[in-house]
Design a protein around this motif. Sequence first.
Motif, PDB file in Angstrom:
ATOM      1  N   PRO A  13       0.820  -1.226   0.000  1.00  0.00           N
ATOM      2  CA  PRO A  13       0.000   0.000   0.000  1.00  0.00           C
ATOM      3  C   PRO A  13       0.846   1.265   0.000  1.00  0.00           C
ATOM      4  O   PRO A  13       0.471   2.263  -0.617  1.00  0.00           O
ATOM      5  N   LEU A 180      -5.501   3.002   1.830  1.00  0.00           N
ATOM      6  CA  LEU A 180      -5.052   1.613   1.954  1.00  0.00           C
ATOM      7  C   LEU A 180      -3.911   1.479   2.954  1.00  0.00           C
ATOM      8  O   LEU A 180      -3.867   0.542   3.754  1.00  0.00           O
ATOM      9  N   GLN A 184      -3.528  -0.335   7.407  1.00  0.00           N
ATOM     10  CA  GLN A 184      -2.583  -1.293   7.995  1.00  0.00           C
ATOM     11  C   GLN A 184      -2.158  -0.814   9.378  1.00  0.00           C
ATOM     12  O   GLN A 184      -1.017  -0.436   9.611  1.00  0.00           O
TER      13      GLN A 184
END
Length: 443
Positions: A13, A180, A184
Motif C-alpha cells: 500500500p 489503503l 494497515q
Amino acid sequence: MLRTRGAWAFLLPAFAARQPFAMLTVSIVLLVQHTTGSYGAAGAVAAVTGVAMALFAPLTGTWADRFGQRTVLLPGVLVHAAAALTLTVLALSHAPLWVLFAAAVPTGASVPQIGPMVRARWGTTLQDSPLLTTAAAFESVTDELTFVLGPLLATALCTAVDPAAGLVAEAVLTLGGGLLFAAQAGTQPQQSVSVRPQQSVSARPQESDSVRPQRSHSVRGSAKVTAGGVGHARVERVPALRVPGVRVLAVAFLGIGSVFGGMQVSLASFTRSIGEPGLNGVLYGVFAAGNMLSGIVCGAIAWKAAPQRRLVVGYAALALAASGLWTAHSVLLLAAIGLLVGACIAPALITGYTLVDRLVAPTARTEAFTWLTAAVALGQAAAVTLAGQLEDRLWNGAGFLVPLAGTGLALVTVVTLRTRLVPRPEGRTVARGVGHRAPLAVD
C-alpha cells in the motif's frame, strides 16, 4: 529483510501511496506553465507547495508519533485530494497568480508523509537489527523507483491527455493509496506517551538516612528521563530538531532538494527548447534510475566505514557530479550526467537516514524523518523558484546552476560540522540522596 513478518502488509500500500509525491511538482509546473506561459510563475506556484509541505511535514511527523499514523493519515489524504483538485480548477480558469499561491498552500501542507512513516515502521519492526541499513537502502530504491515512474506518468498525462490530467491523477492516487496504507494499523509504531508511575515507594526506616543507589537509566538521542521523589518518573519527549546531528543532516538534505528542483524545471525547459517536451519525463527518469541502481548497490554492501565518513565522501561526489550539469548541450550528454548525479544521490540519502536511526530516540523517529523530507521539499521549492527565474531571464539550461550552488554550500556545512554526526554513547547516571530524592535529569 523482505521476509520480516508483516513487511509486505505495509510495503505494497505504501508504494501506491508514494506515487503522487513524485508527480506533484512536475504536474503543477506543466499545468501552470500551460495556463500562464511562464516557467517563473509555474516554478513559483510549485515552490509555494514545497514550502508549505516543508513547514507542515515535521508537525505531521510529530502528530504521527504522538497520536498514531492512521489518525493523521485519514483526514490528511482527504484534505490533500480536495486541495489538489481545487488548484487544478483554479489554474484552468486562469485565476490570478496570488489565488494559485493561496490554493498551493493547503495542497502542499496536506501532502501525506508516507516515506517517513514507512521508515518509522521499519525501525519498529527491525529494532536494532543490522538490516536497518538494508531497509534504508531499500526505501531509497523505492523512492527512486517512484521518481522514475511518477514523472513519466505525470508528463505522459499532461502532454498526451490534458495539462490537468497529471494533477487530477495525483489527487486520486493520494486518496486511494493513502487510505489503503492507513488501514494497515497493525504495523504502525506505538504512540509516544509519558510514563508516570503513580504508586509511591516508601523507604524503609533503616535506609532513610543512608546513601542508597537508584536504578540508572540509559536513553538514546532525543529522549530524557527524569527521576523524581517517592518513586515518580516520567519520560520527556525532546523534539528531534534539538539534536545537533539532525540539523546538520537537514542542511545536507536541503542541498539534495536543490538537485531535484533544479533538474525538474531545467529539464522541462531544455526539452521544450529542442522541440521534444515528451523527453522531459524520460530524462528525469534516467536521473532517478541512477539513484535507484546506486541504492541497490549500497544496500548490498556490508559497510565497514563509519556512516558520517561515508556521508562526507558521498556528498563530495554528488557536488562534483552536479557541477557538470550546466555544461551539457545535448540529450545524450545530459542523460549521462543526470545518470551520474542520480547515482551519487542515493549514498547520501541512505547514509543520512541511517544516521537518524542512531541519533534520535524511537519516540521521535517519525518526526526526525519528516524533518529530512521537509528539508528536501524546502530545497526543492527554493530551487524550482530560482531555476525558473534563471530559465526565464538567462539561457536555456541556466537553471542547472542551482544544483551546483546548493550541493556546494551543503558540502561545506557537512564537512565543517561532521563531528556532530557522531552518535553520543548511551550515558549512565546514578541518582543518590539522603532522606529524599531530588529530581535528576538523565541524558
